[in-house]
Scaffold this motif. Sequence first.
Motif, PDB file in Angstrom:
ATOM      1  N   ARG A 132      62.619  10.956  54.054  1.00  0.00           N
ATOM      2  CA  ARG A 132      60.825  12.583  54.462  1.00  0.00           C
ATOM      3  C   ARG A 132      62.039  13.183  53.708  1.00  0.00           C
ATOM      4  O   ARG A 132      60.439  14.345  52.697  1.00  0.00           O
ATOM      5  CB  ARG A 132      61.655  13.619  55.724  1.00  0.00           C
ATOM      6  CG  ARG A 132      60.829  12.937  56.783  1.00  0.00           C
ATOM      7  CD  ARG A 132      61.315  13.836  57.927  1.00  0.00           C
ATOM      8  NE  ARG A 132      60.699  13.894  59.313  1.00  0.00           N
ATOM      9  CZ  ARG A 132      60.274  14.055  60.296  1.00  0.00           C
ATOM     10  NH1 ARG A 132      61.758  14.692  60.628  1.00  0.00           N
ATOM     11  NH2 ARG A 132      60.178  13.023  61.663  1.00  0.00           N
ATOM     12  N   ASP A 133      62.985  14.048  52.980  1.00  0.00           N
ATOM     13  CA  ASP A 133      62.878  14.444  51.369  1.00  0.00           C
ATOM     14  C   ASP A 133      63.152  13.739  50.122  1.00  0.00           C
ATOM     15  O   ASP A 133      63.694  15.026  49.534  1.00  0.00           O
ATOM     16  CB  ASP A 133      63.833  15.772  51.959  1.00  0.00           C
ATOM     17  CG  ASP A 133      65.928  15.305  52.083  1.00  0.00           C
ATOM     18  OD1 ASP A 133      65.335  13.640  51.375  1.00  0.00           O
ATOM     19  OD2 ASP A 133      66.504  15.721  52.457  1.00  0.00           O
ATOM     20  N   GLY A 134      62.421  13.498  50.672  1.00  0.00           N
ATOM     21  CA  GLY A 134      62.362  12.575  49.042  1.00  0.00           C
ATOM     22  C   GLY A 134      62.003  13.138  47.847  1.00  0.00           C
ATOM     23  O   GLY A 134      62.306  13.633  46.424  1.00  0.00           O
ATOM     24  N   VAL A 135      60.142  13.851  48.182  1.00  0.00           N
ATOM     25  CA  VAL A 135      59.453  14.170  47.314  1.00  0.00           C
ATOM     26  C   VAL A 135      60.140  15.630  47.008  1.00  0.00           C
ATOM     27  O   VAL A 135      60.323  16.366  45.811  1.00  0.00           O
ATOM     28  CB  VAL A 135      58.168  14.388  47.820  1.00  0.00           C
ATOM     29  CG1 VAL A 135      57.414  15.727  46.965  1.00  0.00           C
ATOM     30  CG2 VAL A 135      57.506  13.166  47.341  1.00  0.00           C
ATOM     31  N   VAL A 313      52.803  11.458  49.727  1.00  0.00           N
ATOM     32  CA  VAL A 313      51.747  13.007  50.517  1.00  0.00           C
ATOM     33  C   VAL A 313      52.618  13.364  51.451  1.00  0.00           C
ATOM     34  O   VAL A 313      51.999  14.455  51.857  1.00  0.00           O
ATOM     35  CB  VAL A 313      50.150  12.539  50.385  1.00  0.00           C
ATOM     36  CG1 VAL A 313      49.649  12.325  48.796  1.00  0.00           C
ATOM     37  CG2 VAL A 313      49.983  11.446  51.123  1.00  0.00           C
ATOM     38  N   ARG A 314      52.962  12.721  52.145  1.00  0.00           N
ATOM     39  CA  ARG A 314      54.279  11.982  52.897  1.00  0.00           C
ATOM     40  C   ARG A 314      55.452  13.556  52.388  1.00  0.00           C
ATOM     41  O   ARG A 314      55.383  13.807  53.203  1.00  0.00           O
ATOM     42  CB  ARG A 314      54.787  11.069  53.370  1.00  0.00           C
ATOM     43  CG  ARG A 314      55.969  10.819  54.321  1.00  0.00           C
ATOM     44  CD  ARG A 314      55.968   9.248  54.555  1.00  0.00           C
ATOM     45  NE  ARG A 314      57.190   9.562  55.700  1.00  0.00           N
ATOM     46  CZ  ARG A 314      58.640  10.135  55.243  1.00  0.00           C
ATOM     47  NH1 ARG A 314      58.736   9.716  54.101  1.00  0.00           N
ATOM     48  NH2 ARG A 314      59.518   9.618  56.288  1.00  0.00           N
ATOM     49  N   GLY A 315      55.628  13.061  51.054  1.00  0.00           N
ATOM     50  CA  GLY A 315      56.781  14.241  50.692  1.00  0.00           C
ATOM     51  C   GLY A 315      56.211  15.282  50.683  1.00  0.00           C
ATOM     52  O   GLY A 315      57.090  16.368  51.498  1.00  0.00           O
ATOM     53  N   ILE A 316      55.212  15.518  50.135  1.00  0.00           N
ATOM     54  CA  ILE A 316      54.223  17.108  50.117  1.00  0.00           C
ATOM     55  C   ILE A 316      54.139  17.762  51.478  1.00  0.00           C
ATOM     56  O   ILE A 316      55.181  18.977  51.678  1.00  0.00           O
ATOM     57  CB  ILE A 316      52.696  16.946  49.636  1.00  0.00           C
ATOM     58  CG1 ILE A 316      53.392  16.637  47.773  1.00  0.00           C
ATOM     59  CG2 ILE A 316      52.327  18.330  49.402  1.00  0.00           C
ATOM     60  CD1 ILE A 316      54.347  17.485  47.309  1.00  0.00           C
ATOM     61  N   LEU A 403      46.596  15.481  55.383  1.00  0.00           N
ATOM     62  CA  LEU A 403      46.403  16.870  55.350  1.00  0.00           C
ATOM     63  C   LEU A 403      46.480  17.405  54.327  1.00  0.00           C
ATOM     64  O   LEU A 403      46.305  18.038  53.849  1.00  0.00           O
ATOM     65  CB  LEU A 403      47.678  17.714  57.059  1.00  0.00           C
ATOM     66  CG  LEU A 403      47.548  18.972  56.775  1.00  0.00           C
ATOM     67  CD1 LEU A 403      46.568  20.102  56.754  1.00  0.00           C
ATOM     68  CD2 LEU A 403      49.043  19.970  57.558  1.00  0.00           C
ATOM     69  N   PRO A 404      47.793  16.756  53.855  1.00  0.00           N
ATOM     70  CA  PRO A 404      47.954  16.715  51.986  1.00  0.00           C
ATOM     71  C   PRO A 404      46.163  16.390  51.050  1.00  0.00           C
ATOM     72  O   PRO A 404      46.263  17.016  50.506  1.00  0.00           O
ATOM     73  CB  PRO A 404      48.957  16.094  51.764  1.00  0.00           C
ATOM     74  CG  PRO A 404      49.553  15.811  53.342  1.00  0.00           C
ATOM     75  CD  PRO A 404      48.750  15.830  54.013  1.00  0.00           C
TER      76      PRO A 404
END
Length: 508
Positions: A132-135, A313-316, A403-404
């Motif tokens: 989850r916090d990779g980006v 976009v998931r990371g954002i 959303l992103p």
Amino acid sequence: MKLRLILGDQLNPLHSWFAQRDSEVVYALFESREELTYAPHHRQKMLAFLHGMQRFAEWLRAEGHSVEHWTLDEPRQRGSLRANLEALKTEWEARTGQTVAVEYQEPDEYRLDQALSGIGQCVPSEHFLTERDGVRRHFASKKTYLMESFYRVMRVKWNVLLDTSGQPEGGTWNFDAENRSSWDPAQQVPREWRAHHDLRELDARLDRHGIPRWGESAAADFPWPSDRPEALDVLDHFVEHALALFGRYQDSLAEGQDFLFHSRISFALNTKMLHPLDAVRAAETAWRRAPERYPLPAVEGFIRQVLGWREYVRGIYWDQMPSYAERNFFGHDRPLPPWMYTGQTRMRCMQVAVDQSLRTAYAHHIQRLMVVGNFALLAGLDPRELDTWYLGIYIDALEWVELPNTRGMSQFADGGIVGTKPYVSSGAYLNKQGNHCASCPYSVHEKVGPNACPFNSLYWHFYARNRPQLERNPRVGMVYRTWDKMKPDHREALLEQAESNLQSINNL
Ligand code: FAD
Ligand code: SF4
């Protein structure tokens, strides 16, 4: 004893939970009123998720697992996921005289993450290719969130399209310049992949419980995949019939063609029936086996969407939530015109995109971005209402990805996190990419007057009214130089035309 929750977007039979049977484990799947009504969903979207859950429960039972699948008809229903889970836990504790531990897979949406927090042990969903916090970690020391830099790291991490010395195949990381041609109406498109499920009973259940929904149901002959074998079949169909021309027609717009050369795997991916590496490896393998049949630009272009954009976009989302859902950089607040819910507009490009979305619960990326999103941004539509629209209408819409894409990429409402400049265009771009303008009552070549294409004047109105926010953006400087060189009376006429379009937006 363990009670394990499976959400509607966690239909992954390869998850390690299911590797062995355990008489001490009960799997729980709930149709919950809360989940079905948090946004007004398209009929096909609702049917696809509920049908997928039903099939998953059947598969689990066939594999010998214990399952509690509560439909809306279930008398023990409490209406929300959490309340259902708590009720089931209490019931099993009373029944067995043992403490029942709850486990759930990491949810992808912030809302569910909050709702389930503290209820039990959260385990990885084993789906994504980054944490989850990779980006957030990737961009920690960087000034901008440039997707391309993240994508290159992902290519190396997963060893995708690299040669033996670790360099990108074909000598470059990105073949965008070779993709994205205009539409050629003489081009044959592949036949459509369709499942043929009869979901009338399921549809009737939703009716019986008064669940609001919109769009065509297609319940009698439902086309979307319902389990992993069907999802793999969609992917095979794409590789066999469409991948080779995916890149070339990625940004095309075509009369009478709903899917062009797009894969339509987003629903299967987002419900985790498919794993992203299924898609990435299938495309790479096709190219390695038959490079003469599958051009590298097409294969790289497709892989970039899944390995790059989807993970990015998931990371954002996880980096920016919950404040991201409040972003409104331009302060836009115009209500959506009623024709966004009916398709009854004279603008041919919008009519096709909205009508197709209502009919199929699908629009391809360029329709979402450069037709609907473009118009919404030019017209200053309220991004909150627009989000609800996107979240409701598309088969693949889940907030972490919707959303992103909507607030960020399409509406620039995040002020430039996902995109470096707003994705807007006049009618000329839409005319170049496809053939809608030829059957439109508006003239794409006219800028003012009753027949002028509304995109033309709205484009300049957008830049003129948002000059304070955009003027210093190096990627849009040229636009203002062109605007400043125009004769004052021409500028005035464009702004007047745009104002008149905005006043009559419901009748465009
Ligand atoms: P293809 O064109 O065949 O692409 C292959 C896959 O790449 C897609 O299935 C998808 O998983 C991935 N992909 C491509 N572009 C993106 C992207 N920008 N972000 C994330 N993944 C991407 N996609 C969703 O899955 N759910 C959404 O709710 C969603 N909302 C969107 C809203 C807007 C305003 C925009 C501009 C894009 C949105 N997208 C969304 C991204 C993209 O448009 C869809 O993933 C794609 O159209 C799905 O069709 P396909 O499977 O045929 O994709
Ligand atoms: Fe769309 Fe304008 Fe072309 Fe009509 S003329 S199809 S409104 S771009």
